[in-house]
Design an enzyme around this catalytic site. Structure first.
Site, PDB file in Angstrom:
ATOM      1  CG  ASP A   1      34.328  28.098  30.429  1.00 28.09           C
ATOM      2  OD1 ASP A   1      34.506  29.222  29.949  1.00 28.09           O
ATOM      3  OD2 ASP A   1      34.953  27.080  30.050  1.00 28.09           O
TER       4      ASP A   1
ATOM      5  CG  ASP B   1      39.083  27.238  27.096  1.00 24.88           C
ATOM      6  OD1 ASP B   1      38.377  26.426  27.722  1.00 24.88           O
ATOM      7  OD2 ASP B   1      38.965  28.470  27.213  1.00 24.88           O
TER       8      ASP B   1
HETATM    9  C1  DX5 Z   1      38.791  28.819  32.090  1.00 22.34           C
HETATM   10  C2  DX5 Z   1      37.785  28.550  30.983  1.00 22.34           C
HETATM   11  C3  DX5 Z   1      38.012  29.397  29.763  1.00 22.34           C
HETATM   12  C4  DX5 Z   1      37.947  30.889  30.070  1.00 22.34           C
HETATM   13  C5  DX5 Z   1      38.209  31.678  28.806  1.00 22.34           C
HETATM   14  O1  DX5 Z   1      38.678  27.829  33.079  1.00 22.34           O
HETATM   15  O2  DX5 Z   1      37.849  27.201  30.582  1.00 22.34           O
HETATM   16  O3  DX5 Z   1      37.044  29.055  28.775  1.00 22.34           O
HETATM   17  O4  DX5 Z   1      36.683  31.218  30.586  1.00 22.34           O
HETATM   18  O5  DX5 Z   1      38.099  33.023  29.155  1.00 22.34           O
HETATM   19  P1  DX5 Z   1      39.221  34.075  28.704  1.00 22.34           P
HETATM   20  O6  DX5 Z   1      39.091  34.175  27.214  1.00 22.34           O
HETATM   21  O7  DX5 Z   1      38.804  35.314  29.425  1.00 22.34           O
HETATM   22  O8  DX5 Z   1      40.543  33.534  29.123  1.00 22.34           O
HETATM   23 ZN    ZN Z   2      36.581  26.706  28.844  1.00 22.42          ZN
END
Ligand code: DX5
Ligand code: ZN
Length: 220
Positions: A34, A179
């Site tokens: 990310d 996501d």
């Molecule tokens: C948010 C990111 C995601 C997030 C997912 O901006 O794109 O990939 O890190 O993390 P969780 O699973 O904790 O929502």
């Molecule tokens: Zn992401």
């Protein structure tokens, strides 16, 4: 069977090596990287994610699923091509014109990398349709981009359903990645909606045994 792309955003400092190897033995399919620039989204993970990515390349052969949440897409592509990702996904909302979108798609492909487009919860699914025949994956944000640990926004599941219907109707071969906020409580609805690659960060990294969670998320 769905594939799991584990977001390493909330990997604990000093435990990177242990976490990455444990995720590999727990059979994550991808590492989800990310990348945030502090402009497109408030947080800035840019250098940390570059560092993590090159570290992963040294100790693991698993593919990198790079998610660019940045304004200067071209610059980030050049930086992250260096870690030879499997796919680079950029945000439609970071592009001012459709010509720019097509130019970025072409640029990523010319560099022998798969390309994905991501849309935020408030962006209409129709806005991405014209690009689908030219890309490998559409990433549907099921939370507002910018941080991990948020709750899944249920309305975004409708967009996944819409997208699934559209690609089947138009015979477009493309992965649908969801996501954000994906965990044991939400995963069934996300799979039913039609996503075939699921990103999970918190749900996996907070578990004592990553494999139990990953197996649960993958279960048919
Ligand atoms: C948010 C990111 C995601 C997030 C997912 O901006 O794109 O990939 O890190 O993390 P969780 O699973 O904790 O929502
Ligand atoms: Zn992401």
């Amino acid at each position: 069977m769905v594939e799991i792309s584990t977001s390493i955003l909330s990997m604990k400092k000093g435990e990177e090596n242990k976490t990455i190897l444990a995720l590999e033995t727990s059979k994550t399919d991808y590492f989800h990287i990310d990348v945030m620039d502090g402009k497109f989204v408030q947080n800035n993970t840019y250098n940390k994610m570059l560092e993590y990515s090159s570290y992963i390349k040294r100790i693991s052969n698993l593919p990198l699923d790079v998610h660019l949440m940045v304004e200067d897409v071209k610059h980030a592509i050049d930086d992250f091509l260096a870690v030879e990702p499997n796919i680079i996904t950029f945000h439609l909302e970071a592009c001012k014109t459709k010509e720019e979108v097509f130019e970025i798609i072409k640029y990523i492909k010319e560099n022998n990398c798969k390309v994905g487009i991501s849309i935020k919860p408030d962006t209409k699914i129709e806005d991405v349709y014209e690009f689908l025949p030219y890309i490998h994956m559409c990433l549907i944000m099921t939370v507002e981009p910018g941080k991990g640990g948020q709750s899944l926004i249920l309305e975004t599941l409708e967009k996944i359903k819409e997208l699934k219907r559209y690609i089947e109707e138009n015979k477009i071969e493309i992965d649908i990645e969801a996501d954000g906020g994906i965990n044991l409580a939400t995963v069934e609805d996300v799979k039913k909606a039609g996503a075939n690659i699921l990103v999970a960060g918190t749900a996996i990294l907070m578990a004592k045994d990553y494999k139990i969670i990953i197996d649960e998320l993958k279960k048919e």
